[in-house]
Design a protein around this motif. Structure first.
Motif, PDB file in Angstrom:
ATOM      1  N   ASP A 139       0.798  -1.229   0.000  1.00 19.23           N
ATOM      2  CA  ASP A 139       0.000   0.000   0.000  1.00 19.23           C
ATOM      3  C   ASP A 139       0.829   1.276   0.000  1.00 19.23           C
ATOM      4  O   ASP A 139       0.295   2.364   0.180  1.00 19.23           O
ATOM      5  N   GLY A 140       2.121   1.173  -0.184  1.00 20.78           N
ATOM      6  CA  GLY A 140       2.972   2.357  -0.242  1.00 20.78           C
ATOM      7  C   GLY A 140       3.715   2.633   1.041  1.00 20.78           C
ATOM      8  O   GLY A 140       4.797   3.188   1.037  1.00 20.78           O
ATOM      9  N   GLY A 141       3.109   2.296   2.155  1.00 17.10           N
ATOM     10  CA  GLY A 141       3.758   2.512   3.440  1.00 17.10           C
ATOM     11  C   GLY A 141       3.443   3.883   4.020  1.00 17.10           C
ATOM     12  O   GLY A 141       2.950   4.787   3.342  1.00 17.10           O
ATOM     13  N   ALA A 142       3.750   4.029   5.286  1.00 15.26           N
ATOM     14  CA  ALA A 142       3.425   5.252   6.029  1.00 15.26           C
ATOM     15  C   ALA A 142       4.133   6.478   5.466  1.00 15.26           C
ATOM     16  O   ALA A 142       3.544   7.561   5.373  1.00 15.26           O
ATOM     17  N   GLU A 143       5.389   6.329   5.075  1.00 14.54           N
ATOM     18  CA  GLU A 143       6.137   7.485   4.564  1.00 14.54           C
ATOM     19  C   GLU A 143       5.548   7.989   3.250  1.00 14.54           C
ATOM     20  O   GLU A 143       5.400   9.195   3.046  1.00 14.54           O
ATOM     21  N   ALA A 144       5.175   7.079   2.358  1.00 18.15           N
ATOM     22  CA  ALA A 144       4.566   7.483   1.084  1.00 18.15           C
ATOM     23  C   ALA A 144       3.204   8.131   1.313  1.00 18.15           C
ATOM     24  O   ALA A 144       2.876   9.140   0.679  1.00 18.15           O
ATOM     25  N   ARG A 145       2.402   7.574   2.225  1.00 19.06           N
ATOM     26  CA  ARG A 145       1.087   8.164   2.515  1.00 19.06           C
ATOM     27  C   ARG A 145       1.231   9.564   3.108  1.00 19.06           C
ATOM     28  O   ARG A 145       0.488  10.482   2.751  1.00 19.06           O
ATOM     29  N   ALA A 146       2.212   9.742   3.994  1.00 14.55           N
ATOM     30  CA  ALA A 146       2.446  11.073   4.575  1.00 14.55           C
ATOM     31  C   ALA A 146       2.895  12.059   3.498  1.00 14.55           C
ATOM     32  O   ALA A 146       2.448  13.210   3.470  1.00 14.55           O
ATOM     33  N   ALA A 147       3.771  11.616   2.602  1.00  5.88           N
ATOM     34  CA  ALA A 147       4.236  12.482   1.514  1.00  5.88           C
ATOM     35  C   ALA A 147       3.079  12.857   0.589  1.00  5.88           C
ATOM     36  O   ALA A 147       3.001  13.992   0.115  1.00  5.88           O
ATOM     37  N   LEU A 148       2.186  11.916   0.348  1.00 11.43           N
ATOM     38  CA  LEU A 148       1.017  12.186  -0.493  1.00 11.43           C
ATOM     39  C   LEU A 148       0.120  13.239   0.153  1.00 11.43           C
ATOM     40  O   LEU A 148      -0.323  14.175  -0.512  1.00 11.43           O
ATOM     41  N   ARG A 149      -0.127  13.110   1.453  1.00 11.47           N
ATOM     42  CA  ARG A 149      -0.927  14.113   2.173  1.00 11.47           C
ATOM     43  C   ARG A 149      -0.274  15.492   2.095  1.00 11.47           C
ATOM     44  O   ARG A 149      -0.926  16.493   1.794  1.00 11.47           O
ATOM     45  N   THR A 150       1.023  15.548   2.351  1.00 11.48           N
ATOM     46  CA  THR A 150       1.757  16.818   2.313  1.00 11.48           C
ATOM     47  C   THR A 150       1.722  17.426   0.913  1.00 11.48           C
ATOM     48  O   THR A 150       1.521  18.631   0.755  1.00 11.48           O
ATOM     49  N   PHE A 151       1.895  16.593  -0.090  1.00  7.87           N
ATOM     50  CA  PHE A 151       1.863  17.054  -1.478  1.00  7.87           C
ATOM     51  C   PHE A 151       0.522  17.719  -1.786  1.00  7.87           C
ATOM     52  O   PHE A 151       0.472  18.837  -2.303  1.00  7.87           O
ATOM     53  N   PHE A 152      -0.576  17.052  -1.447  1.00  3.25           N
ATOM     54  CA  PHE A 152      -1.894  17.601  -1.761  1.00  3.25           C
ATOM     55  C   PHE A 152      -2.248  18.799  -0.883  1.00  3.25           C
ATOM     56  O   PHE A 152      -2.995  19.668  -1.319  1.00  3.25           O
ATOM     57  N   GLU A 153      -1.718  18.879   0.307  1.00  2.00           N
ATOM     58  CA  GLU A 153      -1.900  20.087   1.116  1.00  2.00           C
ATOM     59  C   GLU A 153      -1.269  21.283   0.410  1.00  2.00           C
ATOM     60  O   GLU A 153      -1.837  22.373   0.384  1.00  2.00           O
ATOM     61  N   GLY A 154      -0.095  21.075  -0.186  1.00  2.00           N
ATOM     62  CA  GLY A 154       0.556  22.145  -0.943  1.00  2.00           C
ATOM     63  C   GLY A 154      -0.225  22.522  -2.188  1.00  2.00           C
ATOM     64  O   GLY A 154      -0.369  23.710  -2.505  1.00  2.00           O
ATOM     65  N   VAL A 155      -0.751  21.541  -2.895  1.00  2.00           N
ATOM     66  CA  VAL A 155      -1.571  21.819  -4.082  1.00  2.00           C
ATOM     67  C   VAL A 155      -2.808  22.608  -3.674  1.00  2.00           C
ATOM     68  O   VAL A 155      -3.168  23.595  -4.313  1.00  2.00           O
ATOM     69  N   GLU A 156      -3.450  22.202  -2.595  1.00  2.00           N
ATOM     70  CA  GLU A 156      -4.653  22.888  -2.113  1.00  2.00           C
ATOM     71  C   GLU A 156      -4.355  24.328  -1.718  1.00  2.00           C
ATOM     72  O   GLU A 156      -5.134  25.239  -2.023  1.00  2.00           O
ATOM     73  N   ARG A 157      -3.223  24.560  -1.061  1.00  2.00           N
ATOM     74  CA  ARG A 157      -2.859  25.938  -0.658  1.00  2.00           C
ATOM     75  C   ARG A 157      -2.680  26.832  -1.878  1.00  2.00           C
ATOM     76  O   ARG A 157      -3.005  28.010  -1.834  1.00  2.00           O
ATOM     77  N   ARG A 158      -2.147  26.304  -2.950  1.00  2.00           N
ATOM     78  CA  ARG A 158      -1.896  27.111  -4.150  1.00  2.00           C
ATOM     79  C   ARG A 158      -3.097  27.186  -5.083  1.00  2.00           C
ATOM     80  O   ARG A 158      -3.109  27.963  -6.036  1.00  2.00           O
ATOM     81  N   ALA A 159      -4.106  26.373  -4.837  1.00  2.00           N
ATOM     82  CA  ALA A 159      -5.253  26.276  -5.742  1.00  2.00           C
ATOM     83  C   ALA A 159      -6.075  27.556  -5.754  1.00  2.00           C
ATOM     84  O   ALA A 159      -6.245  28.216  -4.731  1.00  2.00           O
ATOM     85  N   LYS A 160      -6.568  27.870  -6.928  1.00  2.00           N
ATOM     86  CA  LYS A 160      -7.480  28.994  -7.116  1.00  2.00           C
ATOM     87  C   LYS A 160      -8.733  28.458  -7.783  1.00  2.00           C
ATOM     88  O   LYS A 160      -8.661  27.584  -8.635  1.00  2.00           O
ATOM     89  N   VAL A 161      -9.845  29.003  -7.428  1.00  2.00           N
ATOM     90  CA  VAL A 161     -11.113  28.595  -8.019  1.00  2.00           C
ATOM     91  C   VAL A 161     -11.323  29.399  -9.297  1.00  2.00           C
ATOM     92  O   VAL A 161     -11.156  30.624  -9.291  1.00  2.00           O
TER      93      VAL A 161
END
Length: 134
Positions: free
Chosen positions: A104-126
């Protein structure tokens, strides 16, 4: 702002919760990819399915061939959809390939995925004329 329910996700036939879609100008078709331990994995996508699931959305209309992608993440009963530069998607692919362990990728990959999408969300514009969904 693009509603995508479980049935629509199933139509895409993507076996994981993250995928990106871009128009390849030289092939003159839409390409669907998802991150995997082996890198970017292509998923065959029927053009009719694309139209049904994503084609009518505002972000799909803005998609520039070869340089932008629709990045989708299915998590916690909802699907997020972002229009991003395609290099952002390949950055995610590289991170997942580097960090992936086990089935399933492991804990480190899942944490990196969460962090990645948090950054995408912060930069997102509607896009103009739409509202951000909760």
């Amino acid at each position: 702002g693009h509603p995508l329910d479980d049935g629509a996700w199933e139509l895409l036939q993507i076996p994981v919760g993250v995928a990106f879609f871009f128009r390849n100008a030289s092939l003159d078709r839409l390409v669907a990819l998802y991150p995997s331990p082996a890198g970017a994995t292509e998923s065959e996508l029927d053009p009719e399915t694309w139209q049904t699931v994503l084609g009518a959305g505002r972000l799909a209309a803005l998609l520039e061939p070869d340089v932008e992608a629709l990045l989708l993440r299915r998590a916690e009963g909802r699907t997020e959809c972002y229009l991003v530069p395609i290099d952002v998607c390949y950055e995610l692919v590289g991170r997942m390939r580097m960090l992936w362990t086990g089935f399933d990728g492991g804990a480190e990959a899942r944490a990196a995925l969460r962090t990645f999408f948090e950054g995408v969300e912060r930069r997102a514009k509607v896009p103009a004329g739409e509202e951000r969904r909760p």
